[in-house]
Design a protein around this motif. Structure first.
Motif, short mmCIF file in Angstrom:
data_model
loop_
_atom_site.label_atom_id
_atom_site.label_comp_id
_atom_site.label_asym_id
_atom_site.label_seq_id
_atom_site.Cartn_x
_atom_site.Cartn_y
_atom_site.Cartn_z
N ASN A 66 0.84 -1.20 0.00
CA ASN A 66 0.00 0.00 0.00
C ASN A 66 0.87 1.25 0.00
N GLN A 67 0.26 2.35 -0.38
CA GLN A 67 0.97 3.62 -0.34
C GLN A 67 0.75 4.29 1.01
N VAL A 68 1.73 5.07 1.43
CA VAL A 68 1.61 5.90 2.62
C VAL A 68 1.80 7.34 2.16
N ILE A 69 0.83 8.17 2.47
CA ILE A 69 0.92 9.58 2.12
C ILE A 69 1.47 10.32 3.34
N GLY A 70 2.64 10.88 3.15
CA GLY A 70 3.29 11.60 4.24
C GLY A 70 3.23 13.09 4.04
N GLU A 71 3.85 13.78 4.96
CA GLU A 71 3.97 15.24 4.86
C GLU A 71 4.99 15.55 3.77
N GLY A 72 4.52 15.82 2.55
CA GLY A 72 5.39 16.15 1.44
C GLY A 72 6.17 14.97 0.87
N HIS A 73 5.73 13.76 1.16
CA HIS A 73 6.46 12.58 0.69
C HIS A 73 5.50 11.39 0.60
N MET A 74 5.88 10.37 -0.15
CA MET A 74 5.08 9.16 -0.27
C MET A 74 6.00 7.95 -0.26
N TRP A 75 5.57 6.90 0.45
CA TRP A 75 6.33 5.65 0.51
C TRP A 75 5.33 4.51 0.65
N ASN A 76 5.76 3.31 1.04
CA ASN A 76 4.88 2.15 1.04
C ASN A 76 4.93 1.36 2.34
N THR A 77 3.86 0.56 2.53
CA THR A 77 3.88 -0.55 3.47
C THR A 77 3.74 -1.81 2.64
N VAL A 78 4.29 -2.91 3.16
CA VAL A 78 4.24 -4.18 2.44
C VAL A 78 3.97 -5.28 3.46
N ASN A 79 3.16 -6.26 3.05
CA ASN A 79 2.82 -7.37 3.93
C ASN A 79 3.59 -8.61 3.48
N LEU A 80 4.43 -9.11 4.38
CA LEU A 80 5.22 -10.31 4.10
C LEU A 80 4.96 -11.32 5.21
N GLY A 81 4.45 -12.49 4.85
CA GLY A 81 4.20 -13.53 5.83
C GLY A 81 3.22 -13.13 6.91
N GLY A 82 2.31 -12.23 6.59
CA GLY A 82 1.30 -11.79 7.55
C GLY A 82 1.73 -10.61 8.40
N ASP A 83 2.95 -10.14 8.23
CA ASP A 83 3.45 -8.99 8.99
C ASP A 83 3.67 -7.80 8.06
N TRP A 84 3.44 -6.61 8.59
CA TRP A 84 3.61 -5.38 7.81
C TRP A 84 4.97 -4.74 8.08
N TYR A 85 5.53 -4.15 7.01
CA TYR A 85 6.81 -3.44 7.06
C TYR A 85 6.65 -2.13 6.29
N GLN A 86 7.52 -1.17 6.56
CA GLN A 86 7.53 0.08 5.82
C GLN A 86 8.76 0.11 4.90
N VAL A 87 8.55 0.64 3.69
CA VAL A 87 9.59 0.66 2.66
C VAL A 87 9.57 2.01 1.96
#
Length: 147
Positions: A66-87
């Protein structure tokens, strides 16, 4: 492995488009640097293009991102093996343009923002207060990058 391949492919094949970030509009709309067209056709873009391309490619190989909308920036979260991480592929790009649009080489792909916990990501990133996208709390470390 699939996620790392996508991360590395985008980081190594795209260039950050500083001029587009400084002047985002053309003919009343956003420049291609803000879309997956910028990422896949022009091979350059701003964080939004990196994030959209990462999400699209992850979906194509069966990874929920998924996308993450930040303050003046955009990045992602990703689900691996049922756990979420930020990238953040943009901030891991080995070649970016400085404030004057000049390419600067970091000597290889960086993994400083690859599969982080929310706590670690939020040391440098802030989710936009007006974002309506729910960001999962990322606490896992199993797939954090280790050299």
């Amino acid at each position: 492995e699939k996620e790392k391949y996508i991360h590395d492919y985008l980081a190594e094949n795209m260039k950050y488009d500083t001029p587009a970030a400084q002047d985002p509009y053309i003919n009343g709309g956003l420049k291609p640097a803000f879309s997956i067209l910028g990422a896949f056709i022009d091979k350059k873009g701003v964080c939004e293009a990196y994030s959209k391309a990462f999400q699209t490619l992850c979906y194509e190989v069966g990874i929920n991102a998924n996308q993450v909308i930040g303050e003046g920036h955009m990045w992602n979260t990703v689900n691996l093996g049922g756990d979420w991480y930020q990238v953040d592929v943009t901030w891991d790009d080995p070649i970016y343009n400085d404030a004057n649009g000049n390419p600067t080489d970091r000597q290889g792909t960086v993994y400083a923002y690859f599969n982080l916990t929310s706590a670690k990501m939020y040391e440098t990133h802030t989710v936009a207060s007006d974002s309506d996208i729910k960001v999962p709390n990322c606490t896992a470390t199993k797939y954090a990058y280790k050299k």
